[in-house]
Design a protein around this motif. Structure first.
Motif, PDB file in Angstrom:
ATOM      1  N   GLY A  42       0.787  -1.227   0.000  1.00  0.00           N
ATOM      2  CA  GLY A  42       0.000   0.000   0.000  1.00  0.00           C
ATOM      3  C   GLY A  42       0.816   1.274   0.000  1.00  0.00           C
ATOM      4  N   ILE A  43       1.983   1.235  -0.601  1.00  0.00           N
ATOM      5  CA  ILE A  43       2.848   2.419  -0.636  1.00  0.00           C
ATOM      6  C   ILE A  43       2.726   3.125  -1.979  1.00  0.00           C
ATOM      7  CG2 ILE A  43       5.261   3.192  -0.665  1.00  0.00           C
ATOM      8  CD1 ILE A  43       5.858   1.081   1.395  1.00  0.00           C
ATOM      9  N   SER A  44       2.476   4.426  -1.929  1.00  0.00           N
ATOM     10  CA  SER A  44       2.398   5.241  -3.133  1.00  0.00           C
ATOM     11  C   SER A  44       3.737   5.936  -3.333  1.00  0.00           C
ATOM     12  CB  SER A  44       1.281   6.277  -2.997  1.00  0.00           C
ATOM     13  OG  SER A  44       1.252   7.118  -4.129  1.00  0.00           O
ATOM     14  N   TYR A  45       4.364   5.670  -4.469  1.00  0.00           N
ATOM     15  CA  TYR A  45       5.660   6.284  -4.768  1.00  0.00           C
ATOM     16  C   TYR A  45       5.686   6.722  -6.219  1.00  0.00           C
ATOM     17  CZ  TYR A  45      10.668   6.890  -5.519  1.00  0.00           C
ATOM     18  OH  TYR A  45      11.901   7.409  -5.842  1.00  0.00           O
ATOM     19  N   ASN A  46       5.960   7.994  -6.458  1.00  0.00           N
ATOM     20  CA  ASN A  46       5.951   8.531  -7.815  1.00  0.00           C
ATOM     21  C   ASN A  46       7.316   9.043  -8.262  1.00  0.00           C
ATOM     22  OD1 ASN A  46       3.088   8.174  -8.151  1.00  0.00           O
ATOM     23  ND2 ASN A  46       2.782   9.959  -6.812  1.00  0.00           N
ATOM     24  N   GLY A  47       8.336   8.776  -7.480  1.00  0.00           N
ATOM     25  CA  GLY A  47       9.677   9.258  -7.826  1.00  0.00           C
ATOM     26  C   GLY A  47      10.424   8.322  -8.761  1.00  0.00           C
ATOM     27  N   SER A  48      11.680   8.626  -8.955  1.00  0.00           N
ATOM     28  CA  SER A  48      12.527   7.824  -9.826  1.00  0.00           C
ATOM     29  C   SER A  48      12.985   6.554  -9.119  1.00  0.00           C
ATOM     30  CB  SER A  48      13.751   8.634 -10.252  1.00  0.00           C
ATOM     31  OG  SER A  48      14.694   7.812 -10.913  1.00  0.00           O
ATOM     32  N   TYR A  49      12.861   5.437  -9.808  1.00  0.00           N
ATOM     33  CA  TYR A  49      13.296   4.167  -9.234  1.00  0.00           C
ATOM     34  C   TYR A  49      14.804   3.976  -9.367  1.00  0.00           C
ATOM     35  CZ  TYR A  49       8.530   2.674  -8.376  1.00  0.00           C
ATOM     36  OH  TYR A  49       7.264   2.577  -7.869  1.00  0.00           O
ATOM     37  N   LYS A  50      15.444   4.829 -10.140  1.00  0.00           N
ATOM     38  CA  LYS A  50      16.898   4.737 -10.275  1.00  0.00           C
ATOM     39  C   LYS A  50      17.600   4.988  -8.939  1.00  0.00           C
ATOM     40  CE  LYS A  50      17.204   6.065 -15.160  1.00  0.00           C
ATOM     41  NZ  LYS A  50      17.762   7.033 -16.126  1.00  0.00           N
ATOM     42  N   LYS A  51      16.910   5.718  -8.046  1.00  0.00           N
ATOM     43  CA  LYS A  51      17.495   6.013  -6.738  1.00  0.00           C
ATOM     44  C   LYS A  51      17.766   4.753  -5.924  1.00  0.00           C
ATOM     45  CE  LYS A  51      15.146  10.497  -6.208  1.00  0.00           C
ATOM     46  NZ  LYS A  51      14.187  11.254  -5.368  1.00  0.00           N
ATOM     47  N   PHE A  52      17.034   3.690  -6.242  1.00  0.00           N
ATOM     48  CA  PHE A  52      17.148   2.459  -5.469  1.00  0.00           C
ATOM     49  C   PHE A  52      18.213   1.518  -6.031  1.00  0.00           C
ATOM     50  CE2 PHE A  52      12.833   4.024  -4.822  1.00  0.00           C
ATOM     51  CZ  PHE A  52      12.712   3.958  -3.442  1.00  0.00           C
ATOM     52  N   ILE A  53      18.803   1.889  -7.150  1.00  0.00           N
ATOM     53  CA  ILE A  53      19.778   1.020  -7.795  1.00  0.00           C
ATOM     54  C   ILE A  53      21.174   1.387  -7.322  1.00  0.00           C
ATOM     55  CG2 ILE A  53      20.677   0.176  -9.996  1.00  0.00           C
ATOM     56  CD1 ILE A  53      18.038   1.004 -11.281  1.00  0.00           C
ATOM     57  N   GLY A  54      21.813   0.498  -6.608  1.00  0.00           N
ATOM     58  CA  GLY A  54      23.160   0.755  -6.103  1.00  0.00           C
ATOM     59  C   GLY A  54      23.249   0.586  -4.601  1.00  0.00           C
ATOM     60  N   PRO A  55      22.641   1.515  -3.836  1.00  0.00           N
ATOM     61  CA  PRO A  55      22.749   1.390  -2.373  1.00  0.00           C
ATOM     62  C   PRO A  55      21.884   0.269  -1.827  1.00  0.00           C
ATOM     63  CG  PRO A  55      21.325   3.228  -2.945  1.00  0.00           C
ATOM     64  CD  PRO A  55      21.915   2.733  -4.236  1.00  0.00           C
ATOM     65  N   PRO A  56      22.189  -0.244  -0.646  1.00  0.00           N
ATOM     66  CA  PRO A  56      21.341  -1.269  -0.031  1.00  0.00           C
ATOM     67  C   PRO A  56      19.961  -0.707   0.293  1.00  0.00           C
ATOM     68  CG  PRO A  56      23.355  -0.874   1.269  1.00  0.00           C
ATOM     69  CD  PRO A  56      23.364   0.089   0.162  1.00  0.00           C
ATOM     70  N   PHE A  57      18.953  -1.576   0.298  1.00  0.00           N
ATOM     71  CA  PHE A  57      17.594  -1.144   0.628  1.00  0.00           C
ATOM     72  C   PHE A  57      17.491  -0.631   2.061  1.00  0.00           C
ATOM     73  CE2 PHE A  57      15.460  -4.070  -2.731  1.00  0.00           C
ATOM     74  CZ  PHE A  57      15.698  -3.113  -3.697  1.00  0.00           C
ATOM     75  N   THR A  58      18.377  -1.097   2.932  1.00  0.00           N
ATOM     76  CA  THR A  58      18.365  -0.611   4.312  1.00  0.00           C
ATOM     77  C   THR A  58      18.692   0.879   4.374  1.00  0.00           C
ATOM     78  OG1 THR A  58      20.645  -1.416   4.506  1.00  0.00           O
ATOM     79  CG2 THR A  58      18.894  -2.808   5.425  1.00  0.00           C
ATOM     80  N   TYR A  59      19.307   1.382   3.319  1.00  0.00           N
ATOM     81  CA  TYR A  59      19.584   2.819   3.199  1.00  0.00           C
ATOM     82  C   TYR A  59      18.485   3.541   2.433  1.00  0.00           C
ATOM     83  CZ  TYR A  59      21.682   7.084   1.241  1.00  0.00           C
ATOM     84  OH  TYR A  59      21.903   8.381   0.851  1.00  0.00           O
ATOM     85  N   SER A  60      18.128   2.983   1.255  1.00  0.00           N
ATOM     86  CA  SER A  60      17.240   3.711   0.343  1.00  0.00           C
ATOM     87  C   SER A  60      15.765   3.688   0.734  1.00  0.00           C
ATOM     88  CB  SER A  60      17.397   3.171  -1.086  1.00  0.00           C
ATOM     89  OG  SER A  60      17.139   1.785  -1.139  1.00  0.00           O
ATOM     90  N   LEU A  61      15.267   2.585   1.261  1.00  0.00           N
ATOM     91  CA  LEU A  61      13.843   2.511   1.611  1.00  0.00           C
ATOM     92  C   LEU A  61      13.464   3.480   2.737  1.00  0.00           C
ATOM     93  CD1 LEU A  61      13.181  -1.326   1.227  1.00  0.00           C
ATOM     94  CD2 LEU A  61      12.311   0.512  -0.234  1.00  0.00           C
ATOM     95  N   PRO A  62      14.227   3.571   3.820  1.00  0.00           N
ATOM     96  CA  PRO A  62      13.907   4.583   4.827  1.00  0.00           C
ATOM     97  C   PRO A  62      14.008   6.007   4.283  1.00  0.00           C
ATOM     98  CG  PRO A  62      15.343   2.911   5.761  1.00  0.00           C
ATOM     99  CD  PRO A  62      15.310   2.675   4.277  1.00  0.00           C
ATOM    100  N   LEU A  63      15.000   6.245   3.416  1.00  0.00           N
ATOM    101  CA  LEU A  63      15.241   7.594   2.911  1.00  0.00           C
ATOM    102  C   LEU A  63      14.166   8.059   1.931  1.00  0.00           C
ATOM    103  CD1 LEU A  63      17.128  10.057   2.784  1.00  0.00           C
ATOM    104  CD2 LEU A  63      18.376   8.897   0.954  1.00  0.00           C
TER     105      LEU A  63
END
Length: 221
Positions: A42-63
């Motif tokens: 149920g998460i709405s996200y409209n940003g760029s998914y490129k932000k999630f490519i590279g860093p660990p999800f433990t960094y990017s998902l909270p941010l």
């Protein structure tokens, strides 16, 4: 592309590659599987998914989506469920990667991989793309995400392979920071998901715009 005038880059004897954005364009597989996980939770996200490519999800998902620890674990589990179902193979080698690997291997260079992607998935991708035979060492994250930082996966390579002049090839500031933490050079590639200006600011000693330029640089061609 930027060249150093005070170091013979052909002297690098250990070439350590990042995976996403450096060897493979994995944007479609990662984006589709994240969309699946976000929708399921149920998460709405409209940003760029490129932000999630590279860093660990433990960094990017909270941010980027404000996920707490529990939600980060749930999103990561749902993502990996879909990724393992087929998203892992929704990627393509960048043009020139296979010839680059063969040229480096034939020239006597030692080739390794250091990725924040789980090592299990990294191994599957290298096998599927038929380039695994070129790699002496493959270092990736553990599934719990506790050992996903670039400096950690890089340490495993440096501790496993006895070479005197290593270099890390990567496309984001996370690669530059990891290399800096281990006191080795980083060459930034601008054909991936990072920006040239960011790579240079983060400490990349050189940048290249294509795989062919990277080959020319590493082999002094």
């Amino acid at each position: 592309f930027l060249l150093s005038t005070n170091y013979n880059v052909g002297m690098y004897d250990l070439i350590v590659f990042d995976l996403d954005g450096t060897i493979i364009n994995s944007e479609k597989g990662i984006s589709d599987c994240l969309k699946y996980a976000f929708k399921k939770n149920g998460i709405s996200y409209n940003g760029s998914y490129k932000k999630f490519i590279g860093p660990p999800f433990t960094y990017s998902l909270p941010l980027y989506v404000g996920a707490d620890s529990a939600l980060t674990d749930k999103l990561t589990a749902d993502y990996r469920e879909e990724y393992n179902r087929g998203g892992v193979y929704e990627c393509v080698l960048y043009k020139g990667i296979k010839p680059l690997m063969k040229a480096l291997f034939d020239s006597g260079k030692t080739i390794a991989l250091a990725t924040s992607k789980p090592e299990y998935f990294a191994q599957k991708i290298l096998q599927k793309k038929r380039i695994a035979k070129y790699f002496t060492c493959v270092s990736g994250a553990t599934f719990d995400g506790k050992t996903a930082a670039k400096d950690w996966v890089l340490s495993k390579v440096l501790n496993s392979v006895n070479c005197s002049n290593p270099v890390l090839i990567g496309d984001t500031v996370f690669d530059c920071n990891g290399a800096k933490a281990k006191n080795i050079d980083c060459i930034g590639v601008t054909y991936g998901f990072g920006l040239k200006e960011d790579l240079l600011q983060a400490g990349a000693v050189k940048t290249v715009d294509t795989v062919k330029q990277l080959q020319n640089l590493l082999l002094n061609e």
